[in-house]
Design a protein around this motif. Structure first.
Motif: not given
Length: 788
Positions: A152-176
């Protein structure tokens, strides 16, 4: 865009790229693109039901039979048994990488992905797991497999903060973001524009605005830039370009313009979490501790060297995994300490299981199932949890490890004696402290680290469904100030081990015939700039398919301020009696403590962070070597966003674009923008240390040909480091200042300045576009002040 990506080592470690010149970029073929397309689509809105019909059909079964795998173990059997008994962690529940039962099930699922004999088996298993397995567990196991499978060398997934933004941005923004409706937004935006234009024009007086408009800014901080512009926390159309430090490498490309012209791009201003209910001094550091790149780095490092991956099977012993883990902890603490000093704070507070934790923390995060993350109030007492059995196990382990370090040897359960007065024995200590499967006497040590984090989160041994807590996942734990206190206690064991090793003598440090005469360092300047993070995965809009193809016609971005620095250079002047192959190391460290007192080198050695290391061939006579911060082997710029990568893949899939394997920055790099702590307007006094030493090739360099460093991190290759010297050399051992200073070393006092990029806003000068995001202002301001 970058032509070649150097092999990225972890914090302060050398890389194979120092030895190699650039070479031709590899272009993805059709088979590669099919796999890449699959990986991008399978994690799209992962908490929603799978909507791709092709994958739904492929996910009709999971290959549990042993014949489909190159290896079949107890964890795979247990996962299958748990599935049959309907006892897998349910979908929608919180998944913690450091919850014992969650980790065991994730290990079984990962093994089914990793040991699959062919891609077809892997493909079916992933599709099935996407539909039936807990979302967090699925992403964790899939990411591990993509990182560690050699095919799988060279293959990639999106960054973890793009897969689960909930883990990085506050709840107010997530609700919006989750309630975003494009059609309704279009109507509301039109009405609001008419209203706001009248409002702001009516309140403007010359080039000033009435002070009453600024009353709500009393708690303003640098990263709340949107308040000073008169913007609200809601969505705005992005019709210029996505903000990113390296976006100019993309948006000048006609292919990029072509693929993004029909995408509706929107952004919303985002604030960092502010502990308004539990305010303490640590809140001032939230721009740093909650930085996405900072937290993602620790997450990916703990996937590269996951505690349940054994060193022999995955080659992690080749990378000195135990020593590397401990040294990385040490370097992260050094970097955090320097950020504390920039605000006038002192040492990281000591951690105790039996005394109050002064600094509380409210992450203001919400899990995707709607449950908010636990918080800790100020002056919290750990032992009041009442789970004394678990606490006794954890503290008993810590006493045991302190005792064996002091004793100098360890007798394993099978009678084997380990000498802990040898430098290479740090590998044993590192494995024990990480609690990984290579630890001596696994029954004693393997789970202590996990139990400690479970105790912090008030989670019991046998608990399956737990409340969200930042200390249970690697991507969220560094937000909490208690993380640094606890890991400082781990680093202290590292320093205790080094205390018993002999100090380096002058003869060991000296390189005869080589003198480092001078190092010229350019001005070091930090500032806050703006960046857009792709949070399209939060959108609950209806997915659109045209002729069977997924149509990605809308992208949501979180626009946030973050710490950055101007590129800087330093120039070495080195004199040598003869041609020499050398390694040059550079460190950054504090000069004074929080009271303005000079920190002695004997104490300060633990605060230095290694920023650069490279191989060089000196010629006889005088040598001038110029090094740019952009050349650092272990740092990366902003990664290409999820939306862009998907469009590039689809264009290449349709034959309209040649997809280079180095199109995005690798996952294992440290954010370049966080190398320097935030400076002061008058200059924060710091120091740099440089050293030239002889180059000796380690035995593992014969493996350089086994991977391509343009798109691989080389995990487990044994070729990530430039030599076999201990990590952090020469600051790894205690220092005798009468013996330490030699001609091939050089100390340099350097001030770090900080420029307030928002100053024209809050002084009301030169800004006339109040109520809108002013692209002209930012372009003109950065062009004037930051000529890169």
């Amino acid at each position: 865009m970058k032509i070649v990506i150097a092999l990225l080592a972890c914090l302060g470690l050398a890389a194979a790229a120092s030895f190699h010149k650039t070479h031709e970029v590899k272009i993805a073929d059709k088979a590669f693109l099919e796999k890449q397309k699959f990986l991008f689509e399978i994690v799209y809105r992962v908490e929603d039901p799978l909507m791709f019909e092709e994958y739904i059909k492929k996910g009709d079964k999971f290959y549990f039979d042993e014949s489909y795998y190159t290896h079949y173990d107890i964890y795979m059997k247990k996962f299958y048994e748990a599935y049959k008994a309907h006892s897998l962690l349910p979908k929608g529940e919180f998944f913690g990488q450091l919850v014992k039962y969650h980790a065991k099930q994730a290990r079984g699922l990962f093994n089914f992905f990793y040991y699959a004999k062919d891609f077809e088996t892997f493909f079916h298993n992933v599709c099935w797991a996407r539909m039936h397995v807990n979302e967090g567990m699925f992403v964790y196991a899939l990411t591990l497999a993509v990182i560690h499978r050699h095919d799988f060398h060279g293959l990639m997934l999106p960054s973890i903060y793009e897969i689960f933004p909930q883990f990085f941005f506050n709840s107010k923004f997530v609700y919006e973001a989750e309630k975003f409706d494009f059609e309704m937004w279009t109507k509301m935006n039109m009405y609001e524009k008419e209203y706001m234009d009248v409002y702001f024009k009516g309140h403007k007086q010359g080039n000033m605005y009435q002070s009453s408009d600024y009353l709500y800014m009393k708690d303003w901080k640098m990263w709340q830039w949107w308040k000073l512009m008169g913007l609200g926390e809601h969505w705005y159309s992005e019709n210029k370009f996505i903000l990113r430090e390296n976006i100019h490498e993309f948006n000048q490309d006609t292919k990029w313009q072509q693929m993004m012209k029909d995408v509706k791009v929107l952004y919303m201003p985002v604030d960092y979490s502010r502990d308004l209910d539990f305010y303490n001094e640590e809140s001032k550091l939230s721009y740093f501790t909650e930085d996405l790149g900072w937290n993602a780095y620790w997450y990916y490092f703990n996937l590269d060297y996951s505690f349940f991956l054994d060193g022999n099977t995955f080659g992690l012993k080749n990378d000195r995994r135990g020593e590397l883990w401990l040294y990385t902890v040490h370097q992260l603490l050094s970097r955090y300490y320097m950020e504390r000093l920039s605000h006038g704070y002192g040492d990281i507070p000591e951690f105790s299981w039996y005394h109050q934790i002064e600094m509380g923390y409210d992450p203001q995060l919400i899990y995707y199932n709607g449950i908010g993350y636990s918080y800790r109030k100020n002056y919290y007492e750990m032992e009041t949890y009442g789970n004394f059995e678990m606490l006794d196990k954890i503290t008993g382990f810590l006493k045991r490890i302190h005792n064996i370090v002091e004793t100098g040897y360890y007798k394993t359960a099978d009678g084997h004696m380990v000498d802990l007065r040898k430098p290479e024995s740090i590998e044993y200590i590192g494995n024990i402290l990480q609690g990984n499967v290579d630890s001596m006497d696994k029954m004693f040590y393997q789970f202590w680290y996990m139990f400690a984090h479970m105790y912090f989160a008030d989670t019991d041994y046998y608990q399956m469904e737990v409340y969200p807590n930042v200390m249970l996942n690697f991507e969220t734990m560094m937000r909490d100030p208690m993380y640094y206190m606890f890991y400082k206690s781990i680093a202290q064991i590292y320093f205790k081990f080094m205390h018993y090793l002999p100090k380096y003598t002058k003869e060991q440090l000296l390189m005869p015939g080589v003198t480092l005469k001078h190092v010229e360092v350019s001005e070091l300047v930090t500032y806050f700039d703006l960046v857009d993070f792709d949070v399209t995965n939060l959108m609950n809009d209806k997915m659109v398919f045209h002729e069977g193809k997924f149509v990605w016609d809308k992208s949501l971005y979180a626009r946030q301020m973050r710490l950055n620095h101007k590129p800087f250079t330093y120039t070495y002047t080195v004199e040598s009696d003869k041609p020499e192959k050398v390694v040059v190391r550079a460190f950054l460290g504090p000069k004074f403590d929080e009271f303005g007192r000079v920190i002695s080198l004997a104490e300060n050695r633990m605060n230095f962070m290694e920023v650069d290391e490279f191989y060089y061939e000196l010629k006889a006579g005088s040598n001038m070597i110029t090094r740019n911060s952009k050349d650092f082997f272990w740092t990366v710029k902003d990664r290409t966003s999820y939306s862009e990568l998907y469009y590039y893949t689809m264009m290449a899939f349709d034959g309209k674009y040649k997809f280079p394997l180095d199109i995005s920055e690798p996952h294992c790099g440290f954010p370049d923008r966080l190398i320097l702590p935030m400076g002061w307007k008058k200059g924060m006094p710091m120091q740099m240390f440089f050293m030239v030493m002889p180059y000796t090739a380690p035995s593992t360099h014969e493996q350089f040909s086994n991977f391509d460093y343009t798109y691989s991190c080389g995990i487990g290759s044994g070729a990530r480091f430039i030599d076999d010297l201990p990590f952090g050399y020469p600051f790894d051992r205690e220092i005798d200042e009468y013996e330490f200073f030699v001609p091939n070393m050089y100390f340099k006092d350097v001030p770090i300045y900080h420029v307030d990029t928002m100053e024209p806003y809050y002084k009301y000068k030169g800004y006339t576009n109040y109520g809108h995001f002013d692209y002209t202002f930012f372009h003109d301001y950065y062009t004037k002040h930051f000529k890169f």
